[in-house]
Design an enzyme around this catalytic site. Structure first.
Site, PDB file in Angstrom:
ATOM      1  N   ILE A 355       0.252  10.171  -6.150  1.00 39.88           N
ATOM      2  CA  ILE A 355      -0.384  10.450  -7.434  1.00 39.88           C
ATOM      3  C   ILE A 355      -0.554   9.161  -8.234  1.00 39.88           C
ATOM      4  CG2 ILE A 355       1.837  10.959  -8.578  1.00 39.88           C
ATOM      5  CD1 ILE A 355       0.346  13.140 -10.202  1.00 39.88           C
ATOM      6  N   CYS A 356      -1.538   9.161  -9.122  1.00 40.90           N
ATOM      7  CA  CYS A 356      -1.727   8.098 -10.114  1.00 40.90           C
ATOM      8  C   CYS A 356      -2.108   6.776  -9.451  1.00 40.90           C
ATOM      9  CB  CYS A 356      -0.469   7.974 -10.973  1.00 40.90           C
ATOM     10  SG  CYS A 356      -0.684   7.021 -12.500  1.00 40.90           S
TER      11      CYS A 356
END
Length: 438
Positions: A355-356
């Protein structure tokens, strides 16, 4: 991204003239109590530091604590995380270990602009039973400064201390009956009444935290902070994900999941992933990619891993999932052991995700997105070789799952739960956490 406040119920109760005068005569005053005083210019108020106290205890709900700390620090608040236990380290719910900045006794003489109580049981009860904290927050209320609570804490702590009398307030549904004896209960996701803000649970914690920013710094700052969080525009609605090339994620008994962490890891993302997956009864191993089990996350929250990566790497996993954070992602990318684990996971056609910053900074450079659709943090999506799915909040492509940032982490974690346990289980968790309307 503009902040949406359509789920907030806001009531304005500025301090009376008598209270303002009393506050001006005492040294125990701060910005919120003086916001309507003409003696304080905008430039003076703008330069004043905003001090926030977030007390924690064994059994505190870690998502509510960490999200509040992280989001307020993003706004520039000076947040002190204080343990009401005899030691700095707190064993929060779901096996999340947090190291506080100070003991609550160290905070007794400090004036705070805001005190925010996380929920969780028995954490909220421990906050309630702490006489030092009760004294601090009673003075906070007497001086007209902001105080707030989420989940169990409005009913268990604030209500017990008689600090919600005559106020509209909300809390977790399972504590609403208890709250009704000390406040006028409402079912808003976030409720403000005068100098008190209350909220419902882990799934409302980010909205709650942004509301606190608005009270301390104003709407412009709240909008500035909420944009990069990639928050949902439709709080409470069912979530959806983009899934391509569907495949069954198989496991025996309880799924074993590796969550690496490092200095600079985004603490909201790590905490939400760990807590949600453990709520689903997955066997989550939190491994430090570094020399110590203690890590200093991106917004200076101190977390403690379960094991070192060198030990964790001796096992095989049904899923490996990377939180983001620039510093953490760079450490992941430079870890030969972690990259080797990820490559073996991909080659064995076992699930992995990120994620991210991690899809762009870890998976992409090491060929772990080859032939896959993925998303990442918006500012880093140009590093993806295939950006065709980058605008989606969560993308699943076969055995790969990726997502965008802190505000998409709950959907990301729930999508993992859905792949492992089914949508019924995922929605049951989402409703319990108040991420989706029950």
């Amino acid at each position: 991204m503009a902040l949406t406040l359509h789920h907030f119920t806001l009531l304005s109760h500025p301090p009376s003239a008598a209270l303002s005068a009393r506050l001006l005569r005492t040294k125990r005053f701060s910005f919120p109590a003086l916001i309507n005083s003409k003696r304080f210019s905008g430039s003076v108020m703008a330069s004043a530091p905003r001090k926030v106290l977030v007390p924690i205890a064994n059994g505190t709900e870690p998502m509510e604590a960490v999200i509040t700390i992280d989001v307020l620090r993003r706004a520039g608040a000076e947040v002190t995380v204080a343990s009401v236990e005899k030691q700095l380290r707190v064993d929060a719910c779901h096996g999340v270990k947090i190291v506080a900045d100070a003991l609550i006794s160290d905070c007794a003489d400090t004036v705070f602009d805001l005190i925010s109580l996380p929920g969780g049981m028995p954490g909220a009860a421990s906050l309630r039973d702490c006489k030092t904290l009760e004294s601090i927050i009673q003075q906070q209320a007497a001086d007209g400064r902001f105080y707030a609570a989420i989940c169990a804490a409005p009913a268990v702590a604030l209500g017990t201390w008689n600090l919600l009398k005559g106020k509209k307030a909300t809390c977790h549904p399972s504590f609403m009956e208890q709250l009704s004896s000390s406040a006028t209960t409402v079912e808003s996701r976030v409720q403000q009444d005068g100098n008190v803000v209350t909220s419902r649970g882990p799934g409302t914690a980010m909205e709650y935290s942004v509301t606190l920013i608005e009270q301390l710094f104003g709407k412009d700052k709240a909008n500035e902070v909420s944009g990069p969080l990639v928050m949902r525009p439709n709080h409470g609605d069912e979530y959806s994900v983009l899934e391509l090339n569907p495949m069954e994620w198989k496991f025996k008994n309880s799924p074993k999941i590796l969550v690496p962490v490092a200095d600079g890891t985004e603490e909201m993302e790590a905490t939400i992933i760990i807590a949600v997956l453990r709520r689903a009864k997955a066997d989550v191993v939190v491994a430090s990619v570094g020399d110590k089990l203690d890590i200093l996350a991106s917004r200076k929250v101190k977390l403690v891993a379960d094991v070192a990566l060198v030990e964790a790497a001796q096992l095989s996993y049904d899923l490996i999932v990377l939180p983001g954070g620039l510093g953490g992602a760079q450490t992941f990318a430079n870890s030969e052991k972690l990259v080797s684990l990820l490559k073996k996971q991909k080659e064995a056609n076992r699930p992995y995700g990120a994620i991210c910053a991690s899809p762009a900074l870890v998976l992409e450079p090491h060929g772990l997105l080859k032939g896959k659709k993925a998303t990442s943090f918006p500012a880093l999506s140009n590093k993806l070789s295939d950006q065709s799915a980058a605008e989606n909040r969560v993308v699943i492509d076969g055995n790969l799952i990726t997502s965008r940032g802190p505000g998409t982490t709950m959907e990301f974690a729930l999508a993992i739960v859905e792949k492992l346990f089914g949508r019924t289980k995922a929605l049951e968790l989402a409703k319990t956490m108040l991420f989706v309307y029950p």
